[in-house]
Design an enzyme around this catalytic site. Structure first.
Site, PDB file in Angstrom:
ATOM      1  N   HIS A 106       0.823  -1.204   0.000  1.00  0.00           N
ATOM      2  CA  HIS A 106       0.000   0.000   0.000  1.00  0.00           C
ATOM      3  C   HIS A 106       0.863   1.263   0.000  1.00  0.00           C
ATOM      4  O   HIS A 106       0.665   2.186  -0.796  1.00  0.00           O
ATOM      5  CB  HIS A 106      -0.924  -0.010   1.228  1.00  0.00           C
ATOM      6  CG  HIS A 106      -1.779   1.192   1.326  1.00  0.00           C
ATOM      7  ND1 HIS A 106      -1.408   2.309   2.040  1.00  0.00           N
ATOM      8  CD2 HIS A 106      -2.961   1.495   0.754  1.00  0.00           C
ATOM      9  CE1 HIS A 106      -2.337   3.234   1.914  1.00  0.00           C
ATOM     10  NE2 HIS A 106      -3.302   2.761   1.142  1.00  0.00           N
ATOM     11  N   ARG A 136      -7.707   1.744  -9.520  1.00  0.00           N
ATOM     12  CA  ARG A 136      -8.074   0.984  -8.309  1.00  0.00           C
ATOM     13  C   ARG A 136      -9.089   1.798  -7.524  1.00  0.00           C
ATOM     14  O   ARG A 136      -8.721   2.779  -6.880  1.00  0.00           O
ATOM     15  CB  ARG A 136      -6.847   0.787  -7.424  1.00  0.00           C
ATOM     16  CG  ARG A 136      -5.757  -0.106  -7.980  1.00  0.00           C
ATOM     17  CD  ARG A 136      -4.626  -0.131  -6.937  1.00  0.00           C
ATOM     18  NE  ARG A 136      -3.671  -1.187  -7.167  1.00  0.00           N
ATOM     19  CZ  ARG A 136      -2.479  -0.994  -7.758  1.00  0.00           C
ATOM     20  NH1 ARG A 136      -2.139   0.197  -8.184  1.00  0.00           N
ATOM     21  NH2 ARG A 136      -1.642  -2.012  -7.907  1.00  0.00           N
ATOM     22  N   ARG A 155     -11.354  -0.882 -12.061  1.00  0.00           N
ATOM     23  CA  ARG A 155     -11.410  -2.202 -11.427  1.00  0.00           C
ATOM     24  C   ARG A 155     -12.405  -2.174 -10.277  1.00  0.00           C
ATOM     25  O   ARG A 155     -12.433  -1.219  -9.501  1.00  0.00           O
ATOM     26  CB  ARG A 155     -10.022  -2.567 -10.906  1.00  0.00           C
ATOM     27  CG  ARG A 155      -9.959  -3.972 -10.371  1.00  0.00           C
ATOM     28  CD  ARG A 155      -8.568  -4.294  -9.935  1.00  0.00           C
ATOM     29  NE  ARG A 155      -8.228  -3.635  -8.691  1.00  0.00           N
ATOM     30  CZ  ARG A 155      -7.068  -3.827  -8.080  1.00  0.00           C
ATOM     31  NH1 ARG A 155      -6.143  -4.619  -8.615  1.00  0.00           N
ATOM     32  NH2 ARG A 155      -6.802  -3.222  -6.952  1.00  0.00           N
ATOM     33  N   GLU A 200      -4.436 -12.684 -12.283  1.00  0.00           N
ATOM     34  CA  GLU A 200      -3.521 -12.544 -11.150  1.00  0.00           C
ATOM     35  C   GLU A 200      -3.512 -13.775 -10.259  1.00  0.00           C
ATOM     36  O   GLU A 200      -2.892 -13.793  -9.212  1.00  0.00           O
ATOM     37  CB  GLU A 200      -3.812 -11.272 -10.358  1.00  0.00           C
ATOM     38  CG  GLU A 200      -5.256 -11.037 -10.030  1.00  0.00           C
ATOM     39  CD  GLU A 200      -5.519  -9.641  -9.460  1.00  0.00           C
ATOM     40  OE1 GLU A 200      -4.575  -8.920  -9.142  1.00  0.00           O
ATOM     41  OE2 GLU A 200      -6.702  -9.298  -9.346  1.00  0.00           O
ATOM     42  N   GLY A 202      -2.181  -8.940 -13.407  1.00  0.00           N
ATOM     43  CA  GLY A 202      -1.908  -8.314 -12.109  1.00  0.00           C
ATOM     44  C   GLY A 202      -0.735  -9.066 -11.537  1.00  0.00           C
ATOM     45  O   GLY A 202      -0.887  -9.978 -10.719  1.00  0.00           O
ATOM     46  N   THR A 203       0.447  -8.681 -11.969  1.00  0.00           N
ATOM     47  CA  THR A 203       1.631  -9.475 -11.602  1.00  0.00           C
ATOM     48  C   THR A 203       1.967  -9.381 -10.119  1.00  0.00           C
ATOM     49  O   THR A 203       2.629 -10.266  -9.589  1.00  0.00           O
ATOM     50  CB  THR A 203       2.854  -9.045 -12.433  1.00  0.00           C
ATOM     51  OG1 THR A 203       2.871  -7.624 -12.490  1.00  0.00           O
ATOM     52  CG2 THR A 203       2.800  -9.619 -13.818  1.00  0.00           C
ATOM     53  N   ASN A 204       1.520  -8.307  -9.467  1.00  0.00           N
ATOM     54  CA  ASN A 204       1.829  -8.206  -8.028  1.00  0.00           C
ATOM     55  C   ASN A 204       1.298  -9.452  -7.327  1.00  0.00           C
ATOM     56  O   ASN A 204       1.959 -10.042  -6.467  1.00  0.00           O
ATOM     57  CB  ASN A 204       1.155  -6.969  -7.418  1.00  0.00           C
ATOM     58  CG  ASN A 204       1.561  -5.701  -8.128  1.00  0.00           C
ATOM     59  OD1 ASN A 204       2.560  -5.693  -8.841  1.00  0.00           O
ATOM     60  ND2 ASN A 204       0.798  -4.642  -7.948  1.00  0.00           N
ATOM     61  N   ASP A 205       0.092  -9.841  -7.703  1.00  0.00           N
ATOM     62  CA  ASP A 205      -0.501 -11.040  -7.111  1.00  0.00           C
ATOM     63  C   ASP A 205      -0.072 -12.299  -7.854  1.00  0.00           C
ATOM     64  O   ASP A 205       0.226 -13.320  -7.232  1.00  0.00           O
ATOM     65  CB  ASP A 205      -2.026 -10.928  -7.128  1.00  0.00           C
ATOM     66  CG  ASP A 205      -2.518 -10.023  -6.004  1.00  0.00           C
ATOM     67  OD1 ASP A 205      -2.001 -10.158  -4.884  1.00  0.00           O
ATOM     68  OD2 ASP A 205      -3.387  -9.172  -6.256  1.00  0.00           O
ATOM     69  N   CYS A 227      -0.892  -4.639 -15.638  1.00  0.00           N
ATOM     70  CA  CYS A 227      -1.016  -3.443 -14.801  1.00  0.00           C
ATOM     71  C   CYS A 227      -0.316  -3.634 -13.464  1.00  0.00           C
ATOM     72  O   CYS A 227      -0.348  -2.766 -12.612  1.00  0.00           O
ATOM     73  CB  CYS A 227      -2.476  -3.066 -14.600  1.00  0.00           C
ATOM     74  SG  CYS A 227      -3.456  -4.385 -13.871  1.00  0.00           S
TER      75      CYS A 227
HETATM   76  C1  PEP Z   1      -1.681  -6.762  -9.190  1.00  0.00           C
HETATM   77  O1  PEP Z   1      -1.988  -7.689  -8.440  1.00  0.00           O
HETATM   78  O2  PEP Z   1      -0.691  -6.795  -9.943  1.00  0.00           O
HETATM   79  C2  PEP Z   1      -2.484  -5.538  -9.230  1.00  0.00           C
HETATM   80  C3  PEP Z   1      -2.257  -4.614 -10.123  1.00  0.00           C
HETATM   81  O3  PEP Z   1      -3.453  -5.396  -8.270  1.00  0.00           O
HETATM   82  P1  PEP Z   1      -3.156  -4.966  -6.757  1.00  0.00           P
HETATM   83  O4  PEP Z   1      -1.731  -4.500  -6.656  1.00  0.00           O
HETATM   84  O5  PEP Z   1      -4.120  -3.882  -6.442  1.00  0.00           O
HETATM   85  O6  PEP Z   1      -3.423  -6.234  -6.027  1.00  0.00           O
HETATM   86 MG    MG Z   2      -3.867  -7.682  -7.492  1.00  0.00          MG
END
Ligand code: PEP
Ligand code: MG
Length: 762
Positions: free
Chosen positions: A398, A494, A541, A637, A659-662, A709
């Protein structure tokens, strides 16, 4: 090639002449043409170089040598490069060119003038130094003979081993590469420095000038604390003046180099610039800013009372300069903490440690917010502070996401920040390098680097790419900055940040019958972003906040306690089970579509099965949405959605976005917010790449837009890989757009060149 003379004077050159005078020549010409006092210069054109090659027969000879080089064989490559360079240096310059160079040199000054001779590469998309030996610079050149030989040496620099290797790899035709040479009066500045033509953070009409004795290098590299002047363009007067103690200066040394020497006592505390010089510099700055249409970062020098403007670039370079300034100036500065550089920029301020979100009242403007991890309810405090430091988290936590959008420097995952730092302690945060220093360090204006608008590299027209380059937005106040990047749309909005900033959970609005307020907040927030991107798609989203992010808000007490919120009740799975919450979001979308915002698309997060997409679509249909005629897509993701992508395509998704972060955390089992495993978080893990590759191929087969993203899309290396693998669009952070666009453009060009060469070879 058109009939261009051997020599062009700066005054005759425009930026379009890049193929004749190279990048350096064109930018100097552009500056001279608007009346900036650029040191006198002329350019030996690329056409002169070509005539030299043809008339001496070198073109054939070079072709013969270069034709058979095996560039992978180092020794052979070095040998060939040396052979060609020797041929160029030894060849007799045709007398017409020689006469033109000599005549131009005479025209510059009656007595032999000391000049700098620099090569200037002519292809626009050259990487900095590697292509054409652009680094080749001969300083302190005096007299005709030395000048002619320096020009020939610059020409020869085109054939360095690295340059030949690079061209071979990039598919450039050896027989068509060109080089121009800039011959410019050398300015041995007695005083010099830098100037920001407008305030780099607020954009106010305040010109900030920093100057010191000797060559500008001392200020640029941060070797000295310079004088600091602020000129207010509204009142046309100096608003602030800080005279520093200038201990060292950099001066020319011998024919090529420079050296650092001590400043004599009399000048150490003396004011470097007269008030009149400050005003004049500010005026030149304004001319440059008006011409380029964007605040400029200008290098200047003064010799015997004459001001010279040496370089002007968009102010986006500020972040880099500061980083350089820090490392140059503060070798001795004490590093207190190390973490991940999550949002670029440098800031100094007093530490305020926040252990509980309820205590954010203690945070004052300009403080350094230090906390375990930020929460959405801390966003108002995050807006005020100069920088953010957290114990926990990685690049996608965050604190990292919000700081990047606010343009606030941030270092995350320091592990012990809240224990080691003390309330009220003065520290400097470097959000690029991920370092926290003791005290105030860094000479340049403290700046939220992200606050400057990232422009096209080189400040020219934005690069057009076939792969769309979009931008991520989380807070509506970042919409204008996001749009100013020239991005092709918003690849991720977001919306949880729109409402979580209100400090109430969606459940609270519903329980307290404040549904209309909730819908209105969403409507207004999304509308700000849609208005900033007219005619460009904005993918909004649906809600996706893990339950722990809701905990501290009003209504948070009703949130379930989860052992692992990352794997918990979030994303589309929560909306499908909470129709009230989902319906209110859809109501906001419906109103926006009705108001004519057709460029709004809706993206569902955390889908793991096509049934979820189908169900969400049916619920929307039930609430009166014409689902076949609006754009509905999914985030990929969870590995399940990458593996089952074809089923999603059959179910009618209109787009998909990684959603590569996840996706990374779920593929390789590395908690994205856990600083203890942050070094194992591998965006380019083969398993992740394999899932992405497979999904791109399937989307292409169905003609469906495939995007990214997640944070990985803001890494140029990843962007190159994605373009090579056929991605349709990339959505990056605001601060990364310029570099991603450049990486995409270069990759696309290389792919085209390679294809053309392969065709020719067939
Ligand atoms: C992600 O998961 O890559 C993504 C963009 O979503 P968030 O970071 O909000 O989970
Ligand atoms: Mg995500």
């Amino acid at each position: 090639m058109k009939d261009v003379p051997n020599i062009l004077w700066l005054e005759e050159i425009r930026k379009e002449d890049i193929s004749s005078v190279g990048g350096k020549g064109a930018s100097l010409g552009e500056m001279a043409s608007i009346g900036l006092p650029v040191p006198p210069a002329f350019v030996v054109t690329a056409q002169a170089f070509r005539r030299f090659l043809v008339e001496t027969g070198l073109d054939q000879k070079i072709f013969k040598v270069s034709e058979n080089i095996d560039v992978e064989n180092n020794a052979a490559l070095e040998k060939a490069a040396e052979t060609i360079k020797a041929l160029v240096i030894k060849a007799k310059m045709p007398s017409a060119i020689k006469d033109d160079v000599k005549a131009s040199y005479k025209k510059m000054a009656t007595k032999d003038l000391i000049v700098a001779v620099r090569s200037s590469a002519t292809a626009e998309d050259l990487p900095d130094a590697s292509f054409a030996g652009q680094q080749e610079t001969y300083l302190n050149i005096r007299g005709e003979a030395a000048l002619l030989s320096a020009v020939q040496n610059c020409w020869a620099s085109l054939y360095g081993a690295r340059a030949i290797y690079y061209r071979a790899k990039q598919g450039f035709e050896e027989s068509t590469v060109n080089i121009a040479v800039v011959v410019q009066q050398l300015v041995h500045s007695e005083k010099a420095g830098v100037m920001f033509t407008s305030h780099p953070i607020s954009g106010e009409p305040l010109t900030i000038i920093e100057g010191s004795w000797g060559l500008g290098e001392a200020v640029v590299s941060g070797s000295v604390s310079p004088d600091h002047y602020i000129f207010d363009q509204r009142t046309e007067s100096i608003g602030e003046k800080t005279i520093a103690n200038k201990k060292v200066e950099i001066i020319p040394d011998g024919s090529h180099g420079t050296k650092m020497v001590a400043v004599d006592a009399a000048r150490q505390d003396a004011q470097v610039l007269s008030d009149a010089e400050v005003a004049k510099l500010a005026m030149y700055g304004k001319i440059a800013e008006n011409h380029y249409g964007i605040p400029q970062d200008v290098e200047w020098g003064i010799v015997t009372g004459t001001i010279y403007i040496l370089q002007s670039r968009p102010i986006t370079t500020i972040g880099k300069k500061e980083a350089k300034g820090m490392s140059g100036q503060n070798k001795d500065a004490k590093i207190l903490l190390k973490g991940q550089g999550a949002a670029p920029g440098i800031a100094t301020g007093k530490v305020v440690i926040i252990r509980d979100a309820k205590d954010t009242g203690a945070v004052k403007e300009g403080d350094i917010l230090v906390t375990r991890m930020t929460n959405p309810d801390m966003v108002p405090a995050m807006r005020k502070v100069a920088a953010i430091v957290t114990d926990e988290g990685g690049m996608t936590c965050h604190a990292a996401i919000v700081s990047r959008e606010l343009g606030t420097p941030a270092v995350v995952g320091t592990k012990t920040g809240t224990q080691q730092l003390k309330n009220g302690q003065l520290v400097t945060v470097d959000g690029e390098m991920g370092l926290v220093y003791e005290g105030a360090v860094g000479g340049m204006a403290q700046a939220k680097a992200g606050a400057a608008v990232p422009a096209a590299p080189g400040g020219g027209a934005p690069i057009i790419t076939a792969t769309s380059v979009k931008v991520n937005v989380s807070i509506p106040e970042a919409a204008a900055r996001a749009a100013a990047t020239g991005a092709d749309g918003v690849g991720l909005l977001r919306i949880e940040h729109l409402i979580l900033g209100l400090n109430k959970t969606p459940g609270w609005f519903i329980a307290n019958h404040k549904e209309e307020e909730f819908v209105k907040e969403l409507y207004d927030g999304i509308k700000i972003v849609l208005d900033a991107f007219p005619g460009k798609t904005v993918w909004v989203r649906t809600l996706d906040a893990p339950t722990d992010e809701f905990r501290n808000m009003q209504g948070g007490e009703s949130e379930p306690l989860e052992h692992n919120p990352m794997l918990g009740w979030r994303g589309i799975r929560r909306d499908l089970q909470s129709p009230d919450q989902f319906r209110l979001q859809v109501e906001a979308f419906k109103r926006l579509w009705k108001a004519g915002y057709e460029h709004l698309g809706v993206m569902f997060p955390m889908v793991s099965h096509p049934d979820q997409f189908i169900k969400a679509k049916e619920m929307m249909r039930g609430w009166g949405v014409d689902v076949e005629n609006v754009t509905l897509g999914i985030m990929i993701e969870i590995p399940a959605s990458a593996i089952m992508i074809e089923d999603f395509l059959r179910a009618g998704i209109k787009f998909a976005s990684f959603g590569t972060n996840d996706l990374i955390q779920y593929t390789i089992a590395i908690d994205r917010n856990n600083e203890n495993v942050a070094d194992m978080y591998q965006p380019q893990h083969p398993a992740v790449l394999s899932l992405i590759h497979n999904s791109i191929q399937q989307c292409r087969a169905y003609g469906v837009e495939c995007s990214i993203c997640g944070q990985a899309g803001s890494d140029p290396k990843m962007a190159i890989w994605l373009v090579e693998h056929g991605i349709t669009s990339i959505s990056a952070n605001i601060d990364a757009i310029a570099k991603i666009r450049e990486a995409v453009a270069k990759t696309e060009k290389r792919i085209i060149l390679e294809a053309a060469r392969n065709r020719d070879a067939e």
